[in-house]
Write a protein that holds these residues in place. Sequence first.
Motif, PDB file in Angstrom:
ATOM      1  N   THR A   1       0.837  -1.197   0.000  1.00 48.32           N
ATOM      2  CA  THR A   1       0.000   0.000   0.000  1.00 48.32           C
ATOM      3  C   THR A   1       0.871   1.246   0.000  1.00 48.32           C
ATOM      4  OG1 THR A   1      -0.108  -0.097   2.405  1.00 48.32           O
ATOM      5  CG2 THR A   1      -1.926  -1.069   1.188  1.00 48.32           C
ATOM      6  N   ARG A   2       0.283   2.349  -0.425  1.00 53.22           N
ATOM      7  CA  ARG A   2       0.967   3.636  -0.374  1.00 53.22           C
ATOM      8  C   ARG A   2      -0.007   4.656   0.184  1.00 53.22           C
ATOM      9  NH1 ARG A   2       0.707   4.332  -6.009  1.00 53.22           N
ATOM     10  NH2 ARG A   2       2.787   3.483  -6.187  1.00 53.22           N
ATOM     11  N   MET A   3       0.532   5.619   0.907  1.00 53.43           N
ATOM     12  CA  MET A   3      -0.284   6.662   1.499  1.00 53.43           C
ATOM     13  C   MET A   3       0.147   8.002   0.910  1.00 53.43           C
ATOM     14  SD  MET A   3      -0.719   7.648   5.485  1.00 53.43           S
ATOM     15  CE  MET A   3       0.763   8.627   5.502  1.00 53.43           C
ATOM     16  N   LEU A   4      -0.797   8.736   0.357  1.00 54.94           N
ATOM     17  CA  LEU A   4      -0.518  10.040  -0.238  1.00 54.94           C
ATOM     18  C   LEU A   4      -1.333  11.101   0.497  1.00 54.94           C
ATOM     19  CD1 LEU A   4      -0.823   8.977  -3.957  1.00 54.94           C
ATOM     20  CD2 LEU A   4       1.266   9.420  -2.728  1.00 54.94           C
ATOM     21  N   ARG A   5      -0.650  12.039   1.110  1.00 56.29           N
ATOM     22  CA  ARG A   5      -1.354  13.102   1.829  1.00 56.29           C
ATOM     23  C   ARG A   5      -2.006  14.035   0.816  1.00 56.29           C
ATOM     24  NH1 ARG A   5       0.868  13.812   7.311  1.00 56.29           N
ATOM     25  NH2 ARG A   5       2.290  12.061   7.619  1.00 56.29           N
TER      26      ARG A   5
ATOM     27  N   TYR B   1      -4.956   9.782   0.890  1.00 58.51           N
ATOM     28  CA  TYR B   1      -5.419   8.625   0.147  1.00 58.51           C
ATOM     29  C   TYR B   1      -4.552   7.448   0.553  1.00 58.51           C
ATOM     30  CZ  TYR B   1      -8.374  11.050  -3.249  1.00 58.51           C
ATOM     31  OH  TYR B   1      -9.362  11.757  -3.842  1.00 58.51           O
ATOM     32  N   ILE B   2      -5.168   6.300   0.739  1.00 59.33           N
ATOM     33  CA  ILE B   2      -4.406   5.066   0.884  1.00 59.33           C
ATOM     34  C   ILE B   2      -4.865   4.171  -0.252  1.00 59.33           C
ATOM     35  CG2 ILE B   2      -6.012   4.170   2.612  1.00 59.33           C
ATOM     36  CD1 ILE B   2      -3.555   2.610   3.733  1.00 59.33           C
ATOM     37  N   GLU B   3      -3.894   3.618  -0.980  1.00 57.81           N
ATOM     38  CA  GLU B   3      -4.217   2.819  -2.150  1.00 57.81           C
ATOM     39  C   GLU B   3      -3.227   1.680  -2.282  1.00 57.81           C
ATOM     40  OE1 GLU B   3      -3.929   5.070  -5.747  1.00 57.81           O
ATOM     41  OE2 GLU B   3      -1.786   5.414  -5.510  1.00 57.81           O
TER      42      GLU B   3
END
Length: 160
Positions: A92-96, A109-111
């Motif tokens: 997963t990756r987390m984008l503020r 966003y977590i995707e």
Amino acid sequence: MTKFRKLNRPTGHRMSMLRTMVSQLIKHERIETTVAKAKEIRRLADNMVQLGKEGSLCAARRAAAFVRGDDVIHKLFSEMAYRYKDRAGGYTRMLRTRIRVGDAAPMAYIEFIDRENELRQSKPPTPQPPQRAPLDPWTRSRLTRQFAPPKEEKSSDPEI
């Protein structure tokens, strides 16, 4: 016991919320939530993908005890397990994204990575350095002797 964020909620509410959010993340592959919740979801979602990759009956029962919905279980053990079969971790990756208007909470966003329509392309895997054969200690000492300056021999003649 591992440490985790309590998120200002009682245990039952917190676990129910995290189970639902992980299930929705697997189903939709991207959700927007607060940064603190996204960090907790990331841990749990990575564990669920690990169970999906394992593929055993025990792993299926453990995943079914956590995530909600048979369609989510099916997707986890078929599509996700196949997609991440060669990846060792970090699914997963987390984008503020922004600051929420009502309470100024930082949102993110977590995707899942390596999917269609992702917000940012994932980095290619780093190449592994070539494996060297281990040297035994005697070979190593001979090699260091080769490059070390020669020793001066002491003469046994006492000079008077």
